[in-house]
Design a protein around this motif. Structure first.
Motif, mmCIF file in Angstrom:
data_model
loop_
_atom_site.group_PDB
_atom_site.id
_atom_site.type_symbol
_atom_site.label_atom_id
_atom_site.label_comp_id
_atom_site.label_asym_id
_atom_site.label_seq_id
_atom_site.Cartn_x
_atom_site.Cartn_y
_atom_site.Cartn_z
ATOM 1 N N LYS A 62 -34.986 1.801 -19.672
ATOM 2 C CA LYS A 62 -34.788 1.301 -21.039
ATOM 3 C C LYS A 62 -33.302 1.215 -21.384
ATOM 4 C CE LYS A 62 -39.070 2.899 -23.271
ATOM 5 N NZ LYS A 62 -39.614 3.823 -24.315
ATOM 6 N N LEU A 65 -31.661 -1.566 -19.284
ATOM 7 C CA LEU A 65 -32.125 -2.877 -19.727
ATOM 8 C C LEU A 65 -31.416 -3.294 -21.011
ATOM 9 C CD1 LEU A 65 -34.014 -5.283 -19.385
ATOM 10 C CD2 LEU A 65 -35.803 -3.965 -20.554
ATOM 11 N N PHE A 98 -41.033 -4.252 -23.367
ATOM 12 C CA PHE A 98 -40.933 -3.297 -22.264
ATOM 13 C C PHE A 98 -42.251 -2.533 -22.202
ATOM 14 C CE2 PHE A 98 -39.947 0.749 -20.255
ATOM 15 C CZ PHE A 98 -39.145 0.370 -19.181
ATOM 16 N N GLN A 144 -42.128 -4.964 -17.061
ATOM 17 C CA GLN A 144 -43.247 -4.025 -16.959
ATOM 18 C C GLN A 144 -43.016 -3.119 -15.758
ATOM 19 O OE1 GLN A 144 -47.354 -5.513 -17.248
ATOM 20 N NE2 GLN A 144 -47.973 -4.082 -15.629
ATOM 21 N N CYS A 156 -40.618 -8.428 -13.619
ATOM 22 C CA CYS A 156 -39.734 -9.098 -14.567
ATOM 23 C C CYS A 156 -40.363 -10.439 -14.931
ATOM 24 C CB CYS A 156 -38.355 -9.294 -13.950
ATOM 25 S SG CYS A 156 -37.109 -9.946 -15.081
#
Length: 466
Positions: A62, A65, A98, A144, A156
């Motif tokens: 997270k 990203l 996400f 994911q 992705c």
């Protein structure tokens, strides 16, 4: 979103860039707009388990990203259509999805089991069957992460009207690079829009947007064919010189061939002369063989016209060239036609030479003509196999798919979801062993796949049929 009993959705949240975007809007180009009827790209990597807990991994992903999105702010935006009909990406930092999923009953072996690609792979991706036009009201991307019994799959998913394969893997690679600990990314995206693809032409859509251009409910089989470097070089030799590579072949040519520097050699074999100016590439040779084998498997009438369609990167074909990491779509489709009888009645060299000449001819002038033709008649990208005699080659073995090292090793495999798949859709991946090996993800009608499996002309080059 996963719906199988073997998959449990743990959480779904929005990840936004960790910095406010200084880009306000990007207009979709002549190369982007036709992709609005295509489904979101779904590609991902299979990895071993990290040397820390899954919960820690989710936290790291997270954070990285969010940082990655600050370098790629268009992906965190949404599509908008202005009053004149032009479609833009509004870089509003709205974020992307996400998802965290657990599948304790699925193992690495289950994913890589010999045979058809298992259905469980399709559960590794969200936004299933979502058209890119939906980016007007849905996120333009998603990630994911799925925990397996003994590994991890990171999927992705990106809107195809926003990126082509080059930009997709640039984003995915950067995501992995930052997760691994990079403080500065190695390759920055170029968001310039002063290109030949920038146009005032408008493609008008019906209320609600376009529909998918191919049937999504036909029975299909999907398998991975692996071609080693040695097999590819043998195919290349056969395509260029019209004969099989044997032990009696000139030793100098063999040496050059194995070193992949054979273009400096002029050889005459069976009356065919090749030099560096007209050399058929390894990939063109492989495509020609696939074209022949699938056409034979379909048992078409000799007069039936067959089509082999390839997507080519135009960044380096233009004059002046686009930046290598120009962000967006910069692709055009090259169709090559031949009757089934002629394709199968002539040798591999003939088919490979047709593909080669079409690719070489796709230069600056051809790219610009393609743009001008589209502006005269704006249209969607014609995905599908309406006549039952077409093959569409997507992706590329040059994409750095196995560079997605998130910090504990290279991927074990690359897999894709069910997006944009139909009878005759082929995707090319680099082989995991590298060095020029290629994996072909082959999607065919069941009867056609069975015939290909029993075709010795192509199967002699396949070292693994997964």
């Amino acid at each position: 979103m996963p719906s199988s009993p073997s998959f449990t959705l743990v959480s779904r949240c929005t990840v936004s860039p960790d910095q406010i975007s200084d880009i306000k809007t990007l207009k979709l180009s002549v190369s982007d707009i036709p992709m609005l009827s295509c489904q979101y790209i779904q590609k991902g990597v299979l990895l071993t388990s990290p040397p820390y807990s899954f919960d820690d991994l989710v936290c790291f992903l997270k954070q990285s990203l969010s940082t990655t999105l600050s370098y790629f702010p268009p992906l965190a935006g949404r599509l908008t259509t202005d009053p004149d009909g032009h479609v833009h990406i509004t870089c509003n930092d709205a974020g992307i999805d996400f998802l965290v999923v657990k599948s304790p009953n699925i193992s690495i072996h289950n994913v890589l089991v010999p045979g058809d690609v298992p259905d469980c792979v399709k559960q590794f991706f969200t936004f299933d069957k979502t058209l890119s036009y939906s980016g007007h009201f849905k996120p333009l991307a998603a990630v994911q992460v799925t925990e397996l019994a003994d590994g991890i799959f990171i999927g992705c998913i990106v809107n195809h009207a926003v990126t082509d394969g080059t930009s997709f893997w640039h984003f995915f690679n950067t995501f992995a690079e930052i997760t691994k600990g990079a403080l500065k990314i190695s390759k920055s995206p170029d968001f310039g829009r002063n290109t030949v693809f920038n146009s005032q032409a408008v493609l008008k859509f019906p209320p609600g947007g376009p529909t998918v251009t191919f049937a999504g409910d036909e029975p299909l089989r999907e398998r991975i064919l692996h071609f080693s470097r040695e097999a590819i070089l043998k195919l290349k030799y056969r395509a260029n010189y019209g004969c099989l590579l044997t032990k009696q072949t000139n030793s100098e040519v063999l040496g050059k061939l194995c070193n992949d520097s054979w273009k400096s050699v002029n050889v005459e074999t069976n009356g065919k002369v090749r030099n560096s100016n007209d050399e058929i590439s390894s990939f063109q040779s492989l495509c020609a063989q696939l074209w022949r084998s699938v056409t034979r498997a379909r048992k078409l009438e000799p007069t039936k016209t067959t089509t082999f369609r390839m997507a080519v990167n135009c960044r380096h074909r233009l004059d002046p060239k686009l930046e290598p990491y120009y962000f967006g779509n910069a692709i055009q489709s090259i169709p090559t036609f031949a009757s089934a009888g002629e394709l199968l009645g002539k040798d591999l060299s003939w088919a490979a030479d047709m593909l080669h000449k079409n690719v070489v001819a796709h230069n600056n002038d051809t790219v610009r003509k393609g743009v001008a033709d589209w502006e005269k008649q704006p249209r969607l990208f014609p995905l599908g196999n309406a006549d039952g005699a077409s093959i569409t080659m997507g992706s590329s073995p040059r994409f750095p798919m196995y560079n997605n090292d998130f910090g504990w090793g290279r991927p074990l495999a690359v897999r894709s979801g069910r997006a944009n798949k139909f009878d005759g859709k082929i995707s090319a991946f680099p082989g995991r062993d590298g060095n020029g090996s290629v994996d072909l993800e082959v999607v065919l009608a069941p009867d056609t796949m069975l015939e290909v499996e029993n075709d010795p002309e192509i199967m002699q080059y396949v070292s693994e049929f997964l």
